[in-house]
Design an enzyme around this catalytic site. Sequence first.
Site, PDB file in Angstrom:
ATOM      1  N   LYS A  13      35.673  32.438  49.772  1.00 15.30           N
ATOM      2  CA  LYS A  13      34.619  31.514  49.410  1.00 15.30           C
ATOM      3  C   LYS A  13      35.195  29.991  48.592  1.00 15.30           C
ATOM      4  O   LYS A  13      35.026  29.167  49.071  1.00 15.30           O
ATOM      5  CB  LYS A  13      33.438  32.098  48.748  1.00 15.30           C
ATOM      6  CG  LYS A  13      32.678  33.143  49.489  1.00 15.30           C
ATOM      7  CD  LYS A  13      31.320  33.484  48.780  1.00 15.30           C
ATOM      8  CE  LYS A  13      31.827  34.293  47.393  1.00 15.30           C
ATOM      9  NZ  LYS A  13      32.709  35.457  47.448  1.00 15.30           N
ATOM     10  N   ARG A  88      22.360  34.544  46.450  1.00 14.14           N
ATOM     11  CA  ARG A  88      23.256  35.902  46.460  1.00 14.14           C
ATOM     12  C   ARG A  88      22.134  37.008  46.522  1.00 14.14           C
ATOM     13  O   ARG A  88      22.651  38.277  46.469  1.00 14.14           O
ATOM     14  CB  ARG A  88      23.585  36.281  44.879  1.00 14.14           C
ATOM     15  CG  ARG A  88      25.160  36.521  45.218  1.00 14.14           C
ATOM     16  CD  ARG A  88      25.766  36.680  43.821  1.00 14.14           C
ATOM     17  NE  ARG A  88      27.298  37.262  43.885  1.00 14.14           N
ATOM     18  CZ  ARG A  88      28.211  36.454  43.687  1.00 14.14           C
ATOM     19  NH1 ARG A  88      28.128  35.112  43.684  1.00 14.14           N
ATOM     20  NH2 ARG A  88      29.703  37.118  43.772  1.00 14.14           N
ATOM     21  N   ARG A 123      44.865  38.694  42.992  1.00 11.96           N
ATOM     22  CA  ARG A 123      44.510  37.434  42.459  1.00 11.96           C
ATOM     23  C   ARG A 123      44.935  37.199  41.067  1.00 11.96           C
ATOM     24  O   ARG A 123      44.815  37.799  40.068  1.00 11.96           O
ATOM     25  CB  ARG A 123      42.919  36.953  42.593  1.00 11.96           C
ATOM     26  CG  ARG A 123      42.517  35.915  42.216  1.00 11.96           C
ATOM     27  CD  ARG A 123      40.961  35.438  42.502  1.00 11.96           C
ATOM     28  NE  ARG A 123      40.297  36.383  42.299  1.00 11.96           N
ATOM     29  CZ  ARG A 123      38.943  36.535  42.968  1.00 11.96           C
ATOM     30  NH1 ARG A 123      38.763  35.504  43.503  1.00 11.96           N
ATOM     31  NH2 ARG A 123      38.360  37.513  42.788  1.00 11.96           N
ATOM     32  N   ARG A 156      41.059  37.798  36.422  1.00  6.55           N
ATOM     33  CA  ARG A 156      39.953  37.687  35.970  1.00  6.55           C
ATOM     34  C   ARG A 156      39.369  39.344  35.537  1.00  6.55           C
ATOM     35  O   ARG A 156      39.875  39.941  36.123  1.00  6.55           O
ATOM     36  CB  ARG A 156      39.056  37.200  37.363  1.00  6.55           C
ATOM     37  CG  ARG A 156      38.619  36.039  37.264  1.00  6.55           C
ATOM     38  CD  ARG A 156      37.957  35.297  38.677  1.00  6.55           C
ATOM     39  NE  ARG A 156      36.798  36.340  39.291  1.00  6.55           N
ATOM     40  CZ  ARG A 156      36.248  36.131  40.340  1.00  6.55           C
ATOM     41  NH1 ARG A 156      36.336  35.108  40.859  1.00  6.55           N
ATOM     42  NH2 ARG A 156      35.202  36.756  40.591  1.00  6.55           N
ATOM     43  N   ARG A 167      31.291  45.496  42.696  1.00  7.86           N
ATOM     44  CA  ARG A 167      30.992  44.072  43.458  1.00  7.86           C
ATOM     45  C   ARG A 167      30.821  44.216  44.773  1.00  7.86           C
ATOM     46  O   ARG A 167      29.722  43.560  45.217  1.00  7.86           O
ATOM     47  CB  ARG A 167      32.217  43.124  42.964  1.00  7.86           C
ATOM     48  CG  ARG A 167      32.006  42.574  41.382  1.00  7.86           C
ATOM     49  CD  ARG A 167      33.419  42.123  41.023  1.00  7.86           C
ATOM     50  NE  ARG A 167      33.677  40.868  41.842  1.00  7.86           N
ATOM     51  CZ  ARG A 167      34.996  40.403  41.820  1.00  7.86           C
ATOM     52  NH1 ARG A 167      35.888  41.027  41.424  1.00  7.86           N
ATOM     53  NH2 ARG A 167      35.167  39.426  42.449  1.00  7.86           N
TER      54      ARG A 167
HETATM   55  P1  AP5 Z   1      38.776  33.479  46.620  1.00  5.75           P
HETATM   56  O1  AP5 Z   1      38.748  32.143  47.516  1.00  5.75           O
HETATM   57  O2  AP5 Z   1      38.948  33.572  45.321  1.00  5.75           O
HETATM   58  O3  AP5 Z   1      37.825  34.450  47.210  1.00  5.75           O
HETATM   59  P2  AP5 Z   1      36.089  34.205  46.752  1.00  5.75           P
HETATM   60  O4  AP5 Z   1      35.393  34.860  48.126  1.00  5.75           O
HETATM   61  O5  AP5 Z   1      35.615  32.958  45.844  1.00  5.75           O
HETATM   62  O6  AP5 Z   1      35.898  35.673  45.541  1.00  5.75           O
HETATM   63  P3  AP5 Z   1      35.353  35.808  44.216  1.00  5.75           P
HETATM   64  O7  AP5 Z   1      35.901  37.025  43.879  1.00  5.75           O
HETATM   65  O8  AP5 Z   1      35.278  34.615  43.699  1.00  5.75           O
HETATM   66  O9  AP5 Z   1      33.871  36.102  44.752  1.00  5.75           O
HETATM   67  P4  AP5 Z   1      32.664  36.845  44.064  1.00  5.75           P
HETATM   68  O10 AP5 Z   1      31.642  36.518  44.830  1.00  5.75           O
HETATM   69  O11 AP5 Z   1      33.086  38.221  43.656  1.00  5.75           O
HETATM   70  O12 AP5 Z   1      32.840  36.166  42.647  1.00  5.75           O
HETATM   71  P5  AP5 Z   1      31.783  34.854  41.997  1.00  5.75           P
HETATM   72  O13 AP5 Z   1      32.927  34.237  41.127  1.00  5.75           O
HETATM   73  O14 AP5 Z   1      31.273  34.069  42.862  1.00  5.75           O
HETATM   74  O15 AP5 Z   1      40.108  34.436  47.451  1.00  5.75           O
HETATM   75  C1  AP5 Z   1      40.403  35.680  46.777  1.00  5.75           C
HETATM   76  C2  AP5 Z   1      41.880  35.785  46.897  1.00  5.75           C
HETATM   77  O16 AP5 Z   1      42.432  36.032  48.094  1.00  5.75           O
HETATM   78  C3  AP5 Z   1      42.692  34.683  46.282  1.00  5.75           C
HETATM   79  O17 AP5 Z   1      43.962  35.160  45.613  1.00  5.75           O
HETATM   80  C4  AP5 Z   1      43.044  33.954  47.410  1.00  5.75           C
HETATM   81  O18 AP5 Z   1      44.128  33.060  47.158  1.00  5.75           O
HETATM   82  C5  AP5 Z   1      43.121  34.988  48.592  1.00  5.75           C
HETATM   83  N1  AP5 Z   1      42.688  34.469  50.039  1.00  5.75           N
HETATM   84  C6  AP5 Z   1      41.700  33.886  50.186  1.00  5.75           C
HETATM   85  N2  AP5 Z   1      41.654  33.604  51.588  1.00  5.75           N
HETATM   86  C7  AP5 Z   1      42.686  34.287  51.981  1.00  5.75           C
HETATM   87  C8  AP5 Z   1      42.790  34.659  53.431  1.00  5.75           C
HETATM   88  N3  AP5 Z   1      42.302  34.054  54.456  1.00  5.75           N
HETATM   89  N4  AP5 Z   1      44.023  35.235  53.640  1.00  5.75           N
HETATM   90  C9  AP5 Z   1      44.494  35.790  52.616  1.00  5.75           C
HETATM   91  N5  AP5 Z   1      44.401  35.734  51.409  1.00  5.75           N
HETATM   92  C10 AP5 Z   1      43.413  34.833  51.070  1.00  5.75           C
HETATM   93  O19 AP5 Z   1      30.805  35.660  41.149  1.00  5.75           O
HETATM   94  C11 AP5 Z   1      31.415  36.289  39.912  1.00  5.75           C
HETATM   95  C12 AP5 Z   1      30.232  37.063  39.105  1.00  5.75           C
HETATM   96  O20 AP5 Z   1      29.264  35.913  39.076  1.00  5.75           O
HETATM   97  C13 AP5 Z   1      29.292  37.907  40.440  1.00  5.75           C
HETATM   98  O21 AP5 Z   1      29.969  39.353  40.262  1.00  5.75           O
HETATM   99  C14 AP5 Z   1      27.930  37.994  39.473  1.00  5.75           C
HETATM  100  O22 AP5 Z   1      27.931  38.792  38.482  1.00  5.75           O
HETATM  101  C15 AP5 Z   1      27.791  36.522  38.965  1.00  5.75           C
HETATM  102  N6  AP5 Z   1      27.276  35.702  39.892  1.00  5.75           N
HETATM  103  C16 AP5 Z   1      27.761  34.456  40.440  1.00  5.75           C
HETATM  104  N7  AP5 Z   1      26.899  34.000  41.358  1.00  5.75           N
HETATM  105  C17 AP5 Z   1      25.795  34.534  41.293  1.00  5.75           C
HETATM  106  C18 AP5 Z   1      24.463  34.517  41.513  1.00  5.75           C
HETATM  107  N8  AP5 Z   1      24.036  33.568  42.600  1.00  5.75           N
HETATM  108  N9  AP5 Z   1      23.623  35.398  41.458  1.00  5.75           N
HETATM  109  C19 AP5 Z   1      23.634  36.221  40.505  1.00  5.75           C
HETATM  110  N10 AP5 Z   1      25.051  36.488  40.003  1.00  5.75           N
HETATM  111  C20 AP5 Z   1      25.733  35.681  40.121  1.00  5.75           C
HETATM  112 MG    MG Z   2      35.264  32.502  44.057  1.00 10.43          MG
END
Ligand code: AP5
Ligand code: MG
Length: 212
Positions: A13, A88, A123, A156, A167
């Site tokens: 994402k 979410r 990552r 992270r 997660r």
């Molecule tokens: P990356 O692009 O970083 O993936 P991502 O989908 O952004 O993954 P996140 O771990 O950030 O998602 P998440 O939803 O768990 O965490 P968030 O920060 O939103 O890519 C991942 C890795 O893969 C990287 O190393 C990249 O280089 C590699 N990669 C990417 N694409 C690739 C491809 N096509 N091929 C190969 N490699 C690839 O949320 C964190 C926490 O915050 C949640 O758990 C929750 O506690 C809280 N939170 C956030 N938003 C909310 C909400 N709306 N409501 C409630 N709690 C929330």
């Molecule tokens: Mg992210």
Amino acid sequence: MKLVLIGAPAAGKGTQAKRLIEHYNIAHISTGDMLREEISKGTELGEKVKSVMASGGLVSDDLIIEIVKARIAEDDCKNGFIFDGFPRTVVQAEKLDEIIGHIDRAVFINAPDEVMLQRLTARETCPKCGATYNKLSLPSKVAGVCDACGEKLTQRKDDTVEAGKARLKTFHEQSEPLVDYYKKQNLLFEVNGLMDIDEVTKSIISGLGEKA
Ligand code: AP5
Ligand code: MG
């Protein structure tokens, strides 16, 4: 343009959002990044959300809606925005509809759990400029050092196998219903998250060019 990106942890994402905001000239709104910034600044909000984020659960809908409301009122959102990791829950999606009318499209980056667990534990992120790397798929030129700004890369807190599994479970239970929510409104575009990063971007841009 008002877009929503849905996908499991590590589906790509954040990676895709950074590319799409350049293409469409819109703002990037990552609730995860915003919350991590609050934690690193040691604010009251950061203290409140720290433990639930580390364990892989979700922050409360009310808190999230409050920070999103404030964020979309900022100047850089006038031309549109892409939500990364928000909504979410279906409750968050319904609240969002109440606030902004409706979104233009939702993009679901679909990818299997086993690969996502490998990806997230590999990552590395730059605490200074926010660049993201991956030991398996996108390594930095010098191991452990950011290509863009030279800062030491970090992992992270929630990128462990244990928190990653939690997660993924949270995603399936609480966020995956959003796929149906947007499908029913004929707003969903699904993309295969296992393609390489450029292919995913191309597919999203061409998919969004088509009529829903
Ligand atoms: P990356 O692009 O970083 O993936 P991502 O989908 O952004 O993954 P996140 O771990 O950030 O998602 P998440 O939803 O768990 O965490 P968030 O920060 O939103 O890519 C991942 C890795 O893969 C990287 O190393 C990249 O280089 C590699 N990669 C990417 N694409 C690739 C491809 N096509 N091929 C190969 N490699 C690839 O949320 C964190 C926490 O915050 C949640 O758990 C929750 O506690 C809280 N939170 C956030 N938003 C909310 C909400 N709306 N409501 C409630 N709690 C929330
Ligand atoms: Mg992210």
